[in-house]
Design an enzyme around this catalytic site. Structure first.
Site, PDB file in Angstrom:
ATOM      1  N   MET A 182       0.837  -1.203   0.000  1.00 49.43           N
ATOM      2  CA  MET A 182       0.000   0.000   0.000  1.00 49.43           C
ATOM      3  C   MET A 182       0.873   1.254   0.000  1.00 49.43           C
ATOM      4  SD  MET A 182      -3.446  -0.842   2.037  1.00 49.43           S
ATOM      5  CE  MET A 182      -2.834  -0.628   3.702  1.00 49.43           C
ATOM      6  N   LEU A 190       6.710   3.142   1.601  1.00 49.05           N
ATOM      7  CA  LEU A 190       7.534   1.947   1.782  1.00 49.05           C
ATOM      8  C   LEU A 190       8.640   2.121   2.819  1.00 49.05           C
ATOM      9  CD1 LEU A 190       7.839   0.966  -1.987  1.00 49.05           C
ATOM     10  CD2 LEU A 190       6.147   0.217  -0.311  1.00 49.05           C
ATOM     11  N   HIS A 191       8.970   0.997   3.451  1.00 48.41           N
ATOM     12  CA  HIS A 191      10.067   0.938   4.427  1.00 48.41           C
ATOM     13  C   HIS A 191      10.887  -0.315   4.135  1.00 48.41           C
ATOM     14  CE1 HIS A 191       7.487  -2.045   6.252  1.00 48.41           C
ATOM     15  NE2 HIS A 191       6.525  -1.144   6.423  1.00 48.41           N
ATOM     16  N   GLY A 239      10.968  -3.131   5.461  1.00 49.73           N
ATOM     17  CA  GLY A 239      10.201  -4.389   5.460  1.00 49.73           C
ATOM     18  C   GLY A 239       9.716  -4.693   4.052  1.00 49.73           C
ATOM     19  N   HIS A 240       9.122  -3.696   3.409  1.00 50.50           N
ATOM     20  CA  HIS A 240       8.651  -3.884   2.028  1.00 50.50           C
ATOM     21  C   HIS A 240       9.835  -4.234   1.106  1.00 50.50           C
ATOM     22  CE1 HIS A 240       5.469  -0.870   3.426  1.00 50.50           C
ATOM     23  NE2 HIS A 240       4.747  -1.904   3.049  1.00 50.50           N
ATOM     24  N   GLN A 271     -10.505  -2.578   1.885  1.00 53.08           N
ATOM     25  CA  GLN A 271     -10.036  -3.295   3.075  1.00 53.08           C
ATOM     26  C   GLN A 271     -10.024  -2.412   4.325  1.00 53.08           C
ATOM     27  OE1 GLN A 271      -6.079  -4.107   1.218  1.00 53.08           O
ATOM     28  NE2 GLN A 271      -5.266  -3.681   3.245  1.00 53.08           N
ATOM     29  N   GLY A 292       4.533 -10.545   3.928  1.00 56.24           N
ATOM     30  CA  GLY A 292       5.286 -10.421   5.166  1.00 56.24           C
ATOM     31  C   GLY A 292       4.659 -11.175   6.325  1.00 56.24           C
ATOM     32  N   LYS A 351       4.753 -10.237   9.250  1.00 56.24           N
ATOM     33  CA  LYS A 351       4.142  -9.236  10.145  1.00 56.24           C
ATOM     34  C   LYS A 351       2.617  -9.366  10.109  1.00 56.24           C
ATOM     35  CE  LYS A 351       3.347  -4.710  11.435  1.00 56.24           C
ATOM     36  NZ  LYS A 351       2.427  -4.161  10.438  1.00 56.24           N
ATOM     37  N   GLN A 405      -3.059 -12.484   7.379  1.00 55.12           N
ATOM     38  CA  GLN A 405      -3.258 -12.118   5.973  1.00 55.12           C
ATOM     39  C   GLN A 405      -2.561 -13.130   5.060  1.00 55.12           C
ATOM     40  OE1 GLN A 405      -3.000  -7.966   4.306  1.00 55.12           O
ATOM     41  NE2 GLN A 405      -0.954  -8.637   3.798  1.00 55.12           N
TER      42      GLN A 405
HETATM   43  P1  AMP Z   1       1.318  -2.998   3.515  1.00 55.32           P
HETATM   44  O1  AMP Z   1       1.939  -1.956   2.621  1.00 55.32           O
HETATM   45  O2  AMP Z   1       1.341  -2.640   4.959  1.00 55.32           O
HETATM   46  O3  AMP Z   1      -0.024  -3.479   3.004  1.00 55.32           O
HETATM   47  O4  AMP Z   1       2.263  -4.273   3.424  1.00 55.32           O
HETATM   48  C1  AMP Z   1       2.633  -4.848   2.204  1.00 55.32           C
HETATM   49  C2  AMP Z   1       3.391  -6.124   2.461  1.00 55.32           C
HETATM   50  O5  AMP Z   1       4.536  -5.841   3.240  1.00 55.32           O
HETATM   51  C3  AMP Z   1       2.575  -7.163   3.241  1.00 55.32           C
HETATM   52  O6  AMP Z   1       2.857  -8.464   2.729  1.00 55.32           O
HETATM   53  C4  AMP Z   1       3.100  -6.997   4.646  1.00 55.32           C
HETATM   54  O7  AMP Z   1       2.976  -8.172   5.422  1.00 55.32           O
HETATM   55  C5  AMP Z   1       4.568  -6.687   4.373  1.00 55.32           C
HETATM   56  N1  AMP Z   1       5.182  -5.995   5.498  1.00 55.32           N
HETATM   57  C6  AMP Z   1       4.698  -4.917   6.165  1.00 55.32           C
HETATM   58  N2  AMP Z   1       5.509  -4.587   7.184  1.00 55.32           N
HETATM   59  C7  AMP Z   1       6.531  -5.485   7.182  1.00 55.32           C
HETATM   60  C8  AMP Z   1       7.688  -5.683   7.994  1.00 55.32           C
HETATM   61  N3  AMP Z   1       7.959  -4.900   9.020  1.00 55.32           N
HETATM   62  N4  AMP Z   1       8.517  -6.712   7.688  1.00 55.32           N
HETATM   63  C9  AMP Z   1       8.243  -7.521   6.626  1.00 55.32           C
HETATM   64  N5  AMP Z   1       7.160  -7.393   5.823  1.00 55.32           N
HETATM   65  C10 AMP Z   1       6.324  -6.390   6.092  1.00 55.32           C
END
Ligand code: AMP
Length: 281
Positions: free
Chosen positions: A30, A33-34, A36-37, A61, A147, A149, A153
């Site tokens: 979404m 980005l950080h 993790g992404h 969602q 992820g 996290k 999901q």
């Molecule tokens: P989001 O942008 O929050 O919808 O996350 C997109 C993807 O990044 C999803 O598969 C999340 O599980 C994964 N994600 C979010 N935060 C982290 C994190 N800290 N470490 C690893 N994956 C992550």
């Protein structure tokens, strides 16, 4: 790195890549980005010739009282980060591209969505599975990376992948954390410098659970109580939504910690709803 904004152009690009015999890895996000992404992008690169990251803040969602309209975004920053992670294609569709006028078809995984985040956020997973199935149909990836996290999901999407027969290898990558242990999240941006240190309370609770299990404790009721104490010691105003113990794969709830038990929790910290989890045995 190529930026694509329409479904049609994405489909044409995919057709060309497939004709060239290239495999495709997908990382849905979404945005905002950080690291993790970016770890997911790097993981996808290990498993596919071409990596597509999607950036789409998916309205279906979010609940009516959730943060859809204020969800952070920074397209320019995201593109820079994706370039640095050697992503090949970024798909940034508009809401109208994904949900054309008159849209009325949804995908729903029935059982795994009834607990944990599904119970707290009615309709959330229906939105997630609908948008991810659309991305699967448009991008036709060989591999998709999610992820840990958001472990529920991941479980729900894995079930959808199996049930709908998508020929996609499903990869779940570890949670990337800040140096103090807070799981990276786009929503961490909501904290002020004063409130941010208390956001580590979820991780503190999980570490407490893991330590108790290591010391031999198996009662999830006892561990939950100790976690609650630990969390409130760090952030007295935290509102704990749930602390739960489930089987990592089946999501079956358990009162006794067993091999494969994952502890997960959701809490509101200074008005920011955070989730985190850890395998405790
Ligand atoms: P989001 O942008 O929050 O919808 O996350 C997109 C993807 O990044 C999803 O598969 C999340 O599980 C994964 N994600 C979010 N935060 C982290 C994190 N800290 N470490 C690893 N994956 C992550």
């Amino acid at each position: 790195m190529k930026t694509i904004r329409t479904v049609k152009q994405m489909q044409q690009t995919v057709r060309k890549l497939v004709a060239q015999g290239k495999t495709i890895g997908l990382v849905p996000t979404m945005g905002f980005l950080h690291d993790g992404h970016l770890s997911l992008v790097r993981k996808a690169r290990q498993h596919a010739d071409m990596v597509v990251a999607s950036i789409f803040v998916n309205p279906t969602q979010f609940g009516p009282r959730e943060d859809f309209s204020t969800y952070p975004h920074d397209e320019r920053g995201d593109l820079k980060k994706l370039r640095s992670a050697d992503c090949h294609i970024v798909f940034i569709p508009t809401t109208r591209e994904i949900y054309p006028k008159g849209f009325q078809t949804f995908v729903n995984v029935e059982k795994l969505t009834q607990i944990l985040e599904g119970a707290s956020r009615p309709g959330h997973f229906r939105g997630v599975t609908t948008v991810v199935s659309k991305l699967f149909n448009i991008i036709r990836p060989d591999v998709a990376v999610f992820g840990q996290k958001d472990f529920q999901q991941a479980a729900v999407l894995r079930q959808m992948t199996i049930d709908l027969g998508y020929p996609i290898k499903f990869i779940v990558a570890p949670t990337v954390r800040e140096t103090d242990g807070l799981a990276m999240s786009s929503r961490n941006k909501y904290f002020s410098p004063e409130t941010r240190p208390e956001a580590v309370c979820l991780y503190g609770g999980l570490k407490k659970a893991k330590a108790m299990v290591k010391a031999g404790e198996r009662s999830t009721a006892k561990i939950s109580r100790a976690m609650t104490k630990e969390i409130l010691a760090v952030c007295p105003s935290a509102q704990i939504d749930y602390i739960a113990f489930n089987d990592l794969k089946t999501l079956q709830s358990t009162t006794k910690v067993e091999p494969g038990t994952i502890c997960s929790l959701a809490a509101s910290v200074h008005g920011v709803r955070l989730i985190d989890n850890m395998k405790v045995l």
